[in-house]
Write an enzyme that holds these catalytic residues in place. Structure first.
Site, mmCIF file in Angstrom:
data_model
loop_
_atom_site.group_PDB
_atom_site.id
_atom_site.type_symbol
_atom_site.label_atom_id
_atom_site.label_comp_id
_atom_site.label_asym_id
_atom_site.label_seq_id
_atom_site.Cartn_x
_atom_site.Cartn_y
_atom_site.Cartn_z
ATOM 1 C CD GLU A 181 -3.104 -0.791 2.149
ATOM 2 O OE1 GLU A 181 -2.631 -0.135 3.208
ATOM 3 O OE2 GLU A 181 -4.027 -1.256 2.149
ATOM 4 C CD GLU A 250 -4.672 -5.601 2.750
ATOM 5 O OE1 GLU A 250 -5.041 -5.085 3.412
ATOM 6 O OE2 GLU A 250 -3.207 -5.593 2.879
HETATM 7 C C1 GAL Z 1 -4.463 -2.263 4.997
HETATM 8 C C2 GAL Z 1 -3.313 -2.948 5.164
HETATM 9 C C3 GAL Z 1 -3.324 -4.164 5.967
HETATM 10 C C4 GAL Z 1 -4.126 -4.097 7.174
HETATM 11 C C5 GAL Z 1 -5.543 -3.793 6.582
HETATM 12 C C6 GAL Z 1 -6.610 -3.483 7.825
HETATM 13 O O1 GAL Z 1 -4.348 -1.084 4.675
HETATM 14 O O2 GAL Z 1 -2.514 -3.307 3.962
HETATM 15 O O3 GAL Z 1 -2.014 -5.055 6.519
HETATM 16 O O4 GAL Z 1 -3.599 -3.458 8.095
HETATM 17 O O5 GAL Z 1 -5.271 -2.406 5.971
HETATM 18 O O6 GAL Z 1 -6.689 -4.018 8.892
#
Ligand code: GAL
Length: 843
Positions: A181, A250
């Site tokens: 990110e 994600e």
């Molecule tokens: C994203 C990040 C993850 C985790 C997630 C939310 O921004 O890449 O590692 O932190 O958010 O929990």
């Protein structure tokens, strides 16, 4: 051996293990191709250090049973290189073993090497010693950082290659990630950020792993890096490179918990909706962040203020139990999507817009068509005419028709059981009622200096207030700041009203003046710098101020998160106030004059001491703790800085073990020397923001709706993995920082108490208890037009008279049963509408 069993063995081998020959992984804009097959990749994140080696096989099995074909994990730099150039891959840090467990189940792996992870992990996964290397700047074009980063990523890639874990070598890893990110923060790093990301891409390419590299949330990812999406919904995402497939790294299954906040919940309906839409709009890879999120053991929770539980409302809950209906509802979706793999990855696509956010998408290939009907409207159901048939698509849902005629799945119609989870008492410990563990205790004690200002075992003395992690390297949550000063009897500071004022960046402060505790304060979630203020009494002569600063997880996200300050920043002032009564009389009664005298201590000599005495004595570990004297009598309660110790028997059975720490304040707990994490029960979440109902319709954003646990401790139960336990002889040690009462602490097991369902006609309802328990009683069952929700079901206007006895026969006395939700199985209902089966059945 009979020939048939040889055959069985051979076929089992091919069914359950990946072939050990090299796999070619490639991609185009539509799909990832593995060994010539265009694939739909259904993946889930499981972070190996957030569970234990003993849990891995069953977690991965349950993920596979849930319809996943890929497991994703970050690599946690701070877990492996806690001290510079000293590597640790033991126990639940055994990355190779984790990947081999994935491979043994016949699943693929995605390895997110980072090494920046975020992940609500302490300091985003970076070891804190990194911060203390002179000249370093994190995550930007900085030679010192780039050298450390490439050193670590090379260690990992070399290890993977050595163990033949890349798919190109016959291993499970089909994709790797570099950085994480960075696109979200790149602006703050200017041109150096752009050069850094190019450098990351070159570094990744230079490893020649033979599998593709991804960069999530990186809209300018340099080719051939694949830019991927993170979020609650990614159906509208398009990668920057026309040759990149649409990948969702994600898909947030819920959200993380924090001390002082309520529990987030994302519904099964909304999860399924987001996934179905992603595939409706051409997705090829989707990963649940998280699928099993687990526990932040030790001091690995990031923050500030991330809880020990990293439950995240995942399909497999913190303890590894199925989180139903999420697990089951998604499983059905996965199986269906996989059955459509060919047409989705090869087919031509056309769509029909019906207005009001309703779209039919038709995939056609080889004479076969599959359809998605999506309704993105949060309130209105849609009725559409598709090829002369009328379909109703409920608001905020997607219907899937694998033959473009029969609806096989709708994301808003949940036909899986809802498990009502319970905590059962520990049957192994045969206490007389009431259940109470036998405790011993020991004082931690307060640090102090002698009359010459000397502090035993201190680290240094400087005329400055120092940032906490820069001093401790984060080897402990605790840092003592100690100073002293003299006051003459003529000093005006000796007024009647004296206060100590300390400005701190948090997260907690305990203050002692001349050996007496004068107060403690903690930051409220979200505002971590505050001013502590307390009345104090000074002596004529020497005065000593001892401040204990406590961190509760270091920042893990944001531009320059590594520079977020912790500890006592100053000013530290002693302020004497005196009411000048003579002058007051002249000004009249209403007004008076206060004279203020301030003694600034920020540039005094400060002596620093890292950690607690009990930490150095290793009181947490039964191998060492017996060397020190523990007391059995006069157990103190509600007293700060006390170590408590007790023994207990491991609960019988196979259900996961938890310890209920209700009554304790804030601190850290260990079982048989293994940290089960920080606890904090005395900090209650706010009373507002929870509601008894939860509407799955409309955009979810982590904390906008469906929250539970208002006005309660953010985390009451703490997971004790069974591999931490040894039969009847176990030791629990806690360090209580604020003061608490250990008498109510209890070991329990977490399991399914009852199962509810509200299944639609045409589905097959699978019901199950857990851990060997069988269904004992049906609390409610009605097939027809039942009303209400789990816990308050009621019969509708029409129902089958024989459904109850059929379900009784099928389920009572069994651990699991399967019910065909149809009139032919459950009996005619006489209802005009489609029937539903509501059941509530006790385990
Ligand atoms: C994203 C990040 C993850 C985790 C997630 C939310 O921004 O890449 O590692 O932190 O958010 O929990």
């Amino acid at each position: 051996m009979a020939s048939s069993s040889i055959f069985l063995l051979i076929s089992a081998f091919f069914l359950f293990t990946l072939p050990l020959f090299a796999l070619n992984v490639s991609h185009d804009a539509r799909a990832i191709t593995i060994d010539g097959e265009r694939r739909i990749l259904l993946s889930g994140s499981i972070h190996y250090p957030r569970s234990t080696t003993g849990m891995w096989p069953s977690l991965i099995k349950k993920a596979k049973e849930g319809g996943l074909n890929t497991i994703d994990t970050y690599v946690f730099w701070s877990a492996h290189e806690a001290q510079r150039r000293q590597y640790d891959f033991s126990g639940n840090r055994d990355l190779v073993r984790f990947l081999k467990t994935i491979q043994d189940e016949g699943l693929y792996a995605v390895l997110r090497i980072g090494p920046y992870a975020c992940a609500e992990w302490n300091y985003g996964g970076f070891p804190v010693w990194l911060h203390n290397i002179p000249g370093i700047k994190f995550r930007t074009k900085n030679d010192v950082f780039m050298n450390e980063m490439s050193n670590f990523t090379t260690v990992i890639v070399d290890m993977m290659k050595h163990e033949k874990l890349f798919a190109s070598q016959g291993g499970p890893i089909i994709i790797s990630q570099i950085e994480n990110e960075y696109g979200n923060v790149i602006e703050s790093y200017g041109n150096d950020g752009k050069e850094y990301i190019q450098w990351c891409a070159n570094l990744a390419q230079s490893y020649q792993t033979g599998v593709p590299w991804i960069m999530c949330q990186q809209p300018d990812a340099p080719s051939p890096m694949i830019n991927t999406c993170n979020g609650w919904y990614c159906d509208q995402f398009t990668p920057n490179n026309p040759n990149s497939p649409k990948m969702w790294t994600e898909n947030w299954t819920g959200w993380h918990r924090a001390w002082g906040l309520q529990d987030p919940h994302r519904t099964a309906e909304d999860m399924a909706y987001a996934v179905a839409r992603f595939f409706q709009y051409g997705g090829t890879f989707q990963n649940y962040y998280m699928y099993h999120a687990g526990t932040n053991f030790g001091r690995s929770a990031g923050g500030p203020y991330i809880t020990t539980s990293y439950d995240f409302d995942t399909p497999l809950d913190e303890y590894g139990n199925l989180n139903q209906p999420k697990w089951g509802h998604l499983k059905q979706l996965h199986l269906l999507l996989k059955s459509m793999e060919k047409v989705l990855t090869h087919g031509s696509v056309r769509s029909i817009e019906y207005g009001n956010n309703t779209t039919a998408t038709i995939y056609s290939y080889d004479g076969k068509s599959s359809c998605f009907f999506g309704n993105g409207n949060a309130e209105d159901d849609a009725t559409i005419n598709f090829e002369n048939t009328i379909y109703t698509v409920p608001a905020w849902s997607v219907s899937i028709l694998p033959d473009c005629f029969t609806e096989v799945y709708n994301t808003a119609k949940v036909n899986s059981q809802t498990s009502v989870m319970v905590k059962k008492e520990n049957a192994a410990d045969d206490f007389e009622e009431p259940y109470a563990l036998k405790w011993q205790w020991r004082d931690e004690g307060i640090e102090h200096s002698d009359k010459n200002g000397f502090v035993k075992d201190s680290l240094m003395t400087v005329e400055q207030l120092l940032e906490q992690k820069s001093v401790t390297n984060d080897t402990s949550d605790y840092l003592w700041y100690i100073t002293s000063f003299n006051v003459k009897n003529t000093d005006p500071i000796l007024g009647k009203d004296t206060t100590l004022q300390v400005n701190t960046n948090g997260h907690i402060i305990h203050a002692f003046v001349n050996g007496r505790h004068v107060g403690s304060q903690y930051a409220q979630y979200g505002k971590f710098n505050f001013t502590f203020e307390s009345k104090i009494k000074l002596n004529v002569g020497r005065n000593e101020i001892v401040l204990l600063s406590v961190t509760v997880g270091l920042a893990n996200y944001g531009p320059n998160f590594d520079l977020v300050q912790t500890g006592i920043s100053g000013p530290v002032n002693v302020v004497g106030r005196e009411r000048l009564d003579d002058l007051t009389q002249k000004l009249g009664d209403e007004k008076f004059i206060i004279q203020e005298v301030t003694k600034e201590l920020a540039f005094n000599k400060w002596t620093y001491k890292v950690g607690l005495r009990g930490e150095r004595q290793q009181l947490h570990d039964p191998l060492h703790s017996h060397r020190w004297r523990w007391f059995g009598d006069n157990l103190p309660t509600n007293k700060m800085f006390v170590w408590y110790k007790t023994s207990f028997k491991a609960p019988t059975g196979s259900d996961p073990v938890v310890v209920d720490l209700m009554g304790l304040g804030k601190g850290h707990a260990w079982v048989n020397g293994h940290s089960i994490g920080r606890y904090w029960l005395s900090y209650l979440s706010s009373e507002d923001g929870c509601s008894p109902t939860c509407d799955y319709r409309g955009t979810y954003s982590g904390d906008n709706k469906c929250k539970t646990n208002c006005g309660k401790p953010s985390q009451r139960w703490y997971h004790v993995p069974r591999d931490f336990l040894n039969g009847d002889d176990n030791t629990l040690v806690v360090f209580e920082e604020f003061g608490g009462n250990p008498w109510n602490v209890k070991f329990q097991t977490a399991t399914v108490g009852s199962a509810c369902a509200n299944a639609h006609e045409g589905s097959t309802l699978e019901l199950a208890c857990q851990g060997g328990t069988v269904f004992s009683r049906i609390r409610f069952a009605s097939f027809g037009s039942p009303k209400g929700a789990c816990g308050s079901f009621g019969a509708g206007q029409c129902e089958s008279p024989s459904a109850l006895s059929t379900i009784q026969k099928a389920c009572i006395g069994k651990e699991r049963c399967s019910i065909d939700v149809s009139e032919s199985y459950l009996g005619p209902t006489g209802c005009k509408e489609t029937n539903r089966l509501a059941v509530e059945i006790i385990c």
